[in-house]
Design a protein around this motif. Structure first.
Motif, PDB file in Angstrom:
ATOM      1  N   TRP A 188     -13.452  -9.606   5.112  1.00  0.00           N
ATOM      2  CA  TRP A 188     -14.476 -10.432   5.814  1.00  0.00           C
ATOM      3  C   TRP A 188     -15.470  -9.308   6.294  1.00  0.00           C
ATOM      4  O   TRP A 188     -16.567  -9.512   6.358  1.00  0.00           O
ATOM      5  CB  TRP A 188     -13.614 -11.173   7.159  1.00  0.00           C
ATOM      6  N   LEU A 189     -14.917  -8.195   6.967  1.00  0.00           N
ATOM      7  CA  LEU A 189     -15.724  -7.189   7.525  1.00  0.00           C
ATOM      8  C   LEU A 189     -16.080  -6.004   6.411  1.00  0.00           C
ATOM      9  O   LEU A 189     -16.577  -4.869   6.725  1.00  0.00           O
ATOM     10  CB  LEU A 189     -15.144  -6.534   8.721  1.00  0.00           C
ATOM     11  N   ARG A 190     -15.888  -6.298   5.148  1.00  0.00           N
ATOM     12  CA  ARG A 190     -16.205  -5.429   3.939  1.00  0.00           C
ATOM     13  C   ARG A 190     -15.507  -4.089   4.027  1.00  0.00           C
ATOM     14  O   ARG A 190     -14.965  -3.709   2.944  1.00  0.00           O
ATOM     15  CB  ARG A 190     -17.917  -4.892   4.137  1.00  0.00           C
ATOM     16  N   ASN A 191     -15.455  -3.384   5.288  1.00  0.00           N
ATOM     17  CA  ASN A 191     -14.915  -2.121   5.281  1.00  0.00           C
ATOM     18  C   ASN A 191     -13.451  -2.155   5.877  1.00  0.00           C
ATOM     19  O   ASN A 191     -13.220  -2.683   6.847  1.00  0.00           O
ATOM     20  CB  ASN A 191     -15.679  -1.150   6.179  1.00  0.00           C
ATOM     21  N   PRO A 192     -12.441  -1.413   4.907  1.00  0.00           N
ATOM     22  CA  PRO A 192     -10.905  -1.585   5.518  1.00  0.00           C
ATOM     23  C   PRO A 192     -10.777  -0.953   6.849  1.00  0.00           C
ATOM     24  O   PRO A 192      -9.912  -1.431   7.423  1.00  0.00           O
ATOM     25  CB  PRO A 192     -10.203  -0.998   4.507  1.00  0.00           C
ATOM     26  N   LEU A 193     -11.525   0.114   6.975  1.00  0.00           N
ATOM     27  CA  LEU A 193     -11.229   0.800   8.432  1.00  0.00           C
ATOM     28  C   LEU A 193     -11.736  -0.081   9.511  1.00  0.00           C
ATOM     29  O   LEU A 193     -11.134  -0.251  10.474  1.00  0.00           O
ATOM     30  CB  LEU A 193     -11.935   1.982   8.333  1.00  0.00           C
ATOM     31  N   ALA A 194     -13.119  -0.649   9.410  1.00  0.00           N
ATOM     32  CA  ALA A 194     -13.596  -1.516  10.179  1.00  0.00           C
ATOM     33  C   ALA A 194     -12.556  -2.767  10.835  1.00  0.00           C
ATOM     34  O   ALA A 194     -12.287  -2.879  11.905  1.00  0.00           O
ATOM     35  CB  ALA A 194     -14.884  -1.792  10.183  1.00  0.00           C
ATOM     36  N   GLN A 195     -11.990  -3.181   9.534  1.00  0.00           N
ATOM     37  CA  GLN A 195     -11.203  -4.449   9.736  1.00  0.00           C
ATOM     38  C   GLN A 195      -9.999  -3.918  10.278  1.00  0.00           C
ATOM     39  O   GLN A 195      -9.492  -4.659  11.132  1.00  0.00           O
ATOM     40  CB  GLN A 195     -11.196  -4.990   8.140  1.00  0.00           C
ATOM     41  N   THR A 196      -9.643  -2.885   9.809  1.00  0.00           N
ATOM     42  CA  THR A 196      -8.332  -2.575  10.690  1.00  0.00           C
ATOM     43  C   THR A 196      -8.389  -2.200  12.071  1.00  0.00           C
ATOM     44  O   THR A 196      -7.879  -2.765  12.918  1.00  0.00           O
ATOM     45  CB  THR A 196      -7.618  -1.122  10.074  1.00  0.00           C
ATOM     46  N   GLY A 197      -9.466  -1.576  12.437  1.00  0.00           N
ATOM     47  CA  GLY A 197      -9.978  -1.437  13.884  1.00  0.00           C
ATOM     48  C   GLY A 197      -9.997  -2.770  14.601  1.00  0.00           C
ATOM     49  O   GLY A 197      -9.621  -2.961  15.690  1.00  0.00           O
TER      50      GLY A 197
END
Length: 343
Positions: A188-197
């Protein structure tokens, strides 16, 4: 979490991370917790595809680390402040709640999803291999009931190191390489690090407001604070810790869902107690010993159920154990199944 339990009633310390929003926190907390679970579920599939690792293994290792992050923070801070009872209490609570409360919640989720047409079977069906890690991580709890680093010194520390090694071997096995036929998974947020955060933030805020909201509702209903801390608040904390597994179960992905729950148990039966014992900050009181004994008994029965392809058949036994514990430590303050030998 909003509340950090010690090893029994009377050892609670509150750590509030966000301002209270009253009873509304129950609704907001549930919504944020479910959102975090959905984000983490996507991450499990993404990491399985991206790194060609077994989805069951990623679910068993990655998801529990993320969902246990609030407890990890409490555990770390308690260790740094020399509060061994609080640190150890945050560890002991999880296997107990898993065996007595999480299993019934899994069954309730499964039956509800089946009734809504989201699942093929009423009860979770799993492969026998799932029983192996559950048994492997029940056995290490047995010596913990008898081993006291404060009494046996270096032998207790070495057992802690053994538990740490055991967890890393388990993680290496579960994260084995596997061909993944499924196409790339979108986030959903494209970036895995951003989605994890974002998942971590939603999990933390959701847990805080959910627990706070339940406490507000309990106070408004005139419930005793001790009863809340023993009965309602732990049930509220089960939802954030198990939400990823429950989402998998609701979607009919039973192996992944049960692997998340078993992975959480593995983390709290080896890594956390191993770290505490290796550092010599282990303590075990009667209430904690009783909780561990109940979790061991239920887990052994659960291994038998999984061997026949089902998960959660021990839910009635777990609920009975939970009620026994609650009645003991609210009415009598003490009725141990087994008490540690004084050092």
């Amino acid at each position: 979490m909003a509340e950090v339990g010690g090893s029994g009633p009377g050892h609670a310390a509150e750590v509030s991370l966000v301002p209270s929003i009253g009873p509304l926190g129950v609704v907001v907390g549930i919504l944020l917790t479910v959102l975090a679970g959905l984000l983490i579920e996507q991450l499990v599939h993404y990491m399985s595809w991206r790194y060609r690792r077994a989805a069951v293994g990623v679910a068993a290792i990655f998801a529990p680390i993320i969902t246990s992050s609030p407890e990890l923070a409490v555990f770390t801070v308690a260790l740094l402040r020399g509060q061994a009872e609080i640190a150890w209490g945050s560890i002991v609570a999880q296997p107990f709640m898993a065996a007595t409360v999480i299993y019934p919640v899994v069954i309730l989720t499964s039956i509800t999803a089946w009734a809504l047409g989201r699942r093929r079977y009423k009860l979770p069906h799993v492969h026998r291999i799932v029983a192996v890690p559950l048994l492997v991580f029940t056995i290490p709890l047995l010596p913990i009931l008898f081993l006291h680093p404060e009494r046996y010194g270096v032998f207790g520390n070495l057992y802690g190191v053994f538990l740490l090694v055991l967890y890393f071997l388990y993680a290496k096995f579960m994260l084995r390489e596997e061909e993944v036929e499924k196409a790339g998974v979108s986030l959903w947020l494209r970036n895995p690090l951003a989605q994890t955060g974002v998942a971590l933030l939603a999990m933390a805020l959701g847990a805080e407001w959910l627990v706070g909201g339940i406490k507000e509702l309990g106070a408004a209903a005139g419930l005793d604070k001790l009863a809340l801390s023993i009965i309602l608040v732990p049930i509220a904390t089960v939802v954030p810790e198990s939400i990823v597994g429950l989402i998998f179960i609701a979607k009919g992905k039973d192996d992944e869902g049960v692997s998340v729950i078993v992975g959480e148990k593995a983390l709290y039966s080896t890594f956390y107690p191993g770290l505490a014992m290796a550092l010599g900050v282990y303590t075990l009181e009667e209430a904690a010993a009783t909780a561990l004994t109940l979790s061991i008994v239920v887990s052994i029965f659960e291994v038998v159920a999984i061997w026949f392809g089902y998960f959660g058949l021990t839910a009635p036994i777990g609920l009975a154990g939970y009620l026994y514990y609650v009645l003991c430590y609210t009415l009598h303050q003490s009725c141990p199944l087994w008490a540690p030998t004084p050092s």
